[in-house]
Design an enzyme around this catalytic site. Structure first.
Site, mmCIF file in Angstrom:
data_model
loop_
_atom_site.group_PDB
_atom_site.id
_atom_site.type_symbol
_atom_site.label_atom_id
_atom_site.label_comp_id
_atom_site.label_asym_id
_atom_site.label_seq_id
_atom_site.Cartn_x
_atom_site.Cartn_y
_atom_site.Cartn_z
ATOM 1 N N ARG A 1 0.818 -1.218 0.000
ATOM 2 C CA ARG A 1 0.000 0.000 0.000
ATOM 3 C C ARG A 1 0.856 1.274 0.000
ATOM 4 N NH1 ARG A 1 -3.692 -1.882 4.971
ATOM 5 N NH2 ARG A 1 -1.889 -3.261 5.259
ATOM 6 N N TYR B 1 4.780 -4.943 15.775
ATOM 7 C CA TYR B 1 4.700 -4.754 14.331
ATOM 8 C C TYR B 1 5.695 -3.668 13.948
ATOM 9 C CZ TYR B 1 0.302 -7.407 14.550
ATOM 10 O OH TYR B 1 -0.647 -8.374 14.756
ATOM 11 N N TYR C 1 37.401 20.005 -4.774
ATOM 12 C CA TYR C 1 37.201 18.809 -5.596
ATOM 13 C C TYR C 1 37.872 19.000 -6.947
ATOM 14 C CZ TYR C 1 34.485 14.987 -7.727
ATOM 15 O OH TYR C 1 34.108 13.828 -8.353
ATOM 16 N N ARG D 1 46.329 38.655 -8.902
ATOM 17 C CA ARG D 1 45.483 39.298 -9.904
ATOM 18 C C ARG D 1 46.396 40.221 -10.716
ATOM 19 N NH1 ARG D 1 42.630 42.259 -4.900
ATOM 20 N NH2 ARG D 1 43.971 44.062 -4.751
HETATM 21 C C1 UD1 Z 1 -2.365 -5.874 11.666
HETATM 22 C C2 UD1 Z 1 -3.239 -6.736 12.600
HETATM 23 C C3 UD1 Z 1 -4.473 -5.960 13.024
HETATM 24 C C4 UD1 Z 1 -4.031 -4.662 13.696
HETATM 25 C C5 UD1 Z 1 -3.084 -3.856 12.798
HETATM 26 C C6 UD1 Z 1 -2.478 -2.721 13.609
HETATM 27 C C7 UD1 Z 1 -2.957 -9.125 12.097
HETATM 28 C C8 UD1 Z 1 -3.531 -10.315 11.409
HETATM 29 N N1 UD1 Z 1 -3.608 -7.974 11.946
HETATM 30 O O1 UD1 Z 1 -3.093 -5.610 10.492
HETATM 31 O O2 UD1 Z 1 -5.231 -6.713 13.951
HETATM 32 O O3 UD1 Z 1 -5.174 -3.879 14.028
HETATM 33 O O4 UD1 Z 1 -1.992 -4.660 12.332
HETATM 34 O O5 UD1 Z 1 -1.694 -1.868 12.818
HETATM 35 O O6 UD1 Z 1 -1.938 -9.262 12.751
HETATM 36 N N2 UD1 Z 1 4.217 -8.648 8.489
HETATM 37 C C9 UD1 Z 1 5.169 -9.628 8.352
HETATM 38 N N3 UD1 Z 1 4.869 -10.743 7.627
HETATM 39 C C10 UD1 Z 1 3.648 -10.933 7.048
HETATM 40 C C11 UD1 Z 1 2.667 -9.923 7.190
HETATM 41 C C12 UD1 Z 1 2.979 -8.799 7.935
HETATM 42 O O7 UD1 Z 1 6.283 -9.506 8.861
HETATM 43 O O8 UD1 Z 1 3.473 -11.982 6.397
HETATM 44 C C13 UD1 Z 1 4.544 -7.444 9.247
HETATM 45 C C14 UD1 Z 1 4.449 -6.183 8.401
HETATM 46 O O9 UD1 Z 1 5.713 -5.868 7.828
HETATM 47 C C15 UD1 Z 1 4.000 -5.142 9.396
HETATM 48 C C16 UD1 Z 1 3.254 -5.932 10.468
HETATM 49 O O10 UD1 Z 1 3.625 -7.296 10.308
HETATM 50 O O11 UD1 Z 1 5.087 -4.454 9.984
HETATM 51 C C17 UD1 Z 1 1.765 -5.775 10.349
HETATM 52 O O12 UD1 Z 1 1.350 -6.222 9.077
HETATM 53 P P1 UD1 Z 1 0.258 -5.442 8.229
HETATM 54 O O13 UD1 Z 1 0.088 -6.122 6.925
HETATM 55 O O14 UD1 Z 1 0.549 -4.001 8.210
HETATM 56 O O15 UD1 Z 1 -1.033 -5.767 9.123
HETATM 57 P P2 UD1 Z 1 -2.378 -4.967 9.171
HETATM 58 O O16 UD1 Z 1 -3.206 -5.334 7.997
HETATM 59 O O17 UD1 Z 1 -2.098 -3.535 9.370
HETATM 60 CA CA CA Z 2 -0.226 -2.258 9.487
#
Ligand code: UD1
Ligand code: CA
Length: 453
Positions: free
Chosen positions: A19, A105, A372, A425
């Site tokens: 996104r 996260y 430079y 100069r």
């Molecule tokens: C997630 C949560 C949601 C929460 C929201 C808060 C889950 C299923 N959902 O949704 O409940 O309200 O965050 O911001 O956990 N990532 C990985 N591997 C993956 C997928 C994601 O490492 O396979 C990492 C992403 O890089 C990111 C974080 O996990 O930093 C969250 O993933 P993202 O896809 O942003 O989750 P949301 O849809 O925002």
């Molecule tokens: Ca997120």
């Protein structure tokens, strides 16, 4: 408070971040002049973890390198199958660890150490604590379903939620604390039986409840946990960061002429009583003493400035600049890897790169250090009390001795001894009365031509 047990931190950063629509991995997008992931690692490090593991995606060598530079281990999730799967991928790096695990996260740039400390404390008496928040618009966030006693029953992703569940405003912000052994068990039970066909980390709450264990949610300030999923959300996080930074600097005694027009980095350090004019931007690595004046429209990055200095308006100070006490840097002056000692002055239209300027030296308008040669950079040394006349080109490597004078308009290619005058100069010539004779001659010609018409 819970008893203090060893802590490990896992940061999930392997998502594609589609996104963001950017070639730069989401977690490396900057907020407050540092990558989002850096902000999270810094907040988490305040809790003194024994291990920190960042889960990165395939083809995310940059993210792994950034994590390594911050002293964290990287675990690869290839290919990503959801947040639960990401946490599973961190388990090998957690081998042999006993204690509490904090899972975060990687896309929440405004997390503070205080919020994380409160989350860990909120776990007291429960098996799992979750970082929650109550956003104005719960939109796509996972909803927290509580029981009558306020215990956390489950987390339902917006995409999987019923209309009734979607009406809940308490949401998952993305932070979990639980025992390492319990985490291993719960992650082993995840299934991908949901709207997105992914392994949801959020399902560990259901697993804990199934075991009769208590899970609690800590309702954190919404600003602390906002997630970044798009460029617009990054900009919104940046705006909150800047508002916080402005307030914090003013609370510490920094005078901001118009706070809304001054932009800070996370590591900007400014002493009390320093005055900052309108439209000033601080890139990373700036530290300014007390009692400095920064006039409007300056851009500073990687610079330290000592007390009593005056900068700008319209100055650009680049990395490696060390500005001493009472130094004056005026309008349209650029410095880079430049050390200016006490009381030195460069008041107008000058480039000072790869140079040291001694105490009290005066650098005239239009002075350029020619550092430079098209291939290599070279240094210029200007001694204390030297006077460099206007429009001088100093072709490096070159040394100007202490107290030397350089005549205006010189191109200096050889070292100048202390207290000498260097002039480069052509000699000035003068023809007495020439201008008056020329005026008379041309005036007569013009009058004759006008008669003919
Ligand atoms: C997630 C949560 C949601 C929460 C929201 C808060 C889950 C299923 N959902 O949704 O409940 O309200 O965050 O911001 O956990 N990532 C990985 N591997 C993956 C997928 C994601 O490492 O396979 C990492 C992403 O890089 C990111 C974080 O996990 O930093 C969250 O993933 P993202 O896809 O942003 O989750 P949301 O849809 O925002
Ligand atoms: Ca997120």
């Amino acid at each position: 408070m819970t008893e203090t047990r060893p802590l490990a931190v896992i940061v999930l950063a392997a998502g594609q971040g589609t996104r963001m629509k950017s070639p730069l991995p989401k977690v490396l997008h900057p907020v407050g002049g540092r990558p989002i992931l850096g902000a999270i690692l810094e907040a988490a490090s305040a809790l003194g973890p024994q291990r920190t593991i960042v889960v990165v995606g395939p083809r995310q060598a940059e993210v792994a390198a950034f994590a390594a530079a911050k002293g964290a281990a990287a675990a690869v999730q290839d290919p990503p199958h959801g947040t639960g799967h990401a946490a599973q991928c961190a388990l090998p790096a957690l081998e042999g660890f006993a204690g509490e695990v904090l899972i975060l996260y990687g896309d929440t740039p405004l997390l503070t150490a205080e919020t994380l400390t409160r989350l860990v404390a909120a776990k007291a008496g429960a098996a799992l604590a979750l970082l929650g928040f109550t956003p104005d618009d719960p939109g796509p966030y996972g909803r927290l379903i509580l029981d009558a006693d306020g215990g956390l029953v489950k987390i339902v992703e917006a995409k999987d939620a019923s209309a009734e569940e979607r009406a809940v405003r308490l949401c998952n912000a993305g932070g979990f604390v639980l025992d390492a052994g319990l985490l291993r068990e719960l992650l082993g039970e995840l299934t991908a039986d949901n709207a997105q066909g992914e392994y949801y980390l959020t399902d560990i709450v259901t697993g804990a409840r199934r075991r009769g264990l208590k899970a609690v949610a800590f309702d954190a300030p919404a600003d602390d946990v906002m997630g970044v999923n798009s460029q617009q959300e990054r900009a919104a996080a940046e705006a909150v960061f800047q508002a916080r930074a402005r307030a914090a600097h003013m609370a510490a005694g920094v005078m901001l002429a118009d706070p809304a027009t001054v932009y800070f980095s996370a590591d900007t350090a400014i002493g009390p009583g320093t005055a900052i004019g309108q439209n000033v931007v601080f890139g990373p690595g700036v530290s300014i003493a007390a009692g400095v004046t920064i006039k409007p429209f300056c851009h500073l990055e990687g610079v330290s400035i000592a007390a009593g200095a005056t900068i700008g308006p319209f100055a650009r100070l680049r990395p490696g600049s060390v500005i001493g006490e009472d130094v004056h840097i005026g309008n349209f002056v650029e410095t880079k890897a430049a050390t200016l000692e006490k009381g030195a002055k460069a008041n107008h239209l000058t480039y000072l790169g790869d140079v040291s300027v001694g105490a009290g030296a005066n650098i005239g308008a239009g002075t350029i250090t020619c550092n430079y040669d098209g291939f290599f950079k070279h240094r210029t040394e200007i001694g204390a009390g030297a006077f460099v006349g206007s429009n001088t080109a100093l072709v490096a490597p070159v040394r100007i001795g202490a107290g030397a004078s350089i005549g205006a308009g010189s191109t200096i290619t050889k070292d100048v001894a202390a207290d000498a005058l260097a002039l480069e100069r052509s000699a000035q010539s003068e023809k007495p009365g020439w201008a008056a004779r020329f005026r008379a001659l041309m005036g007569a010609r013009k009058a004759a031509a006008a008669k003919k018409d």
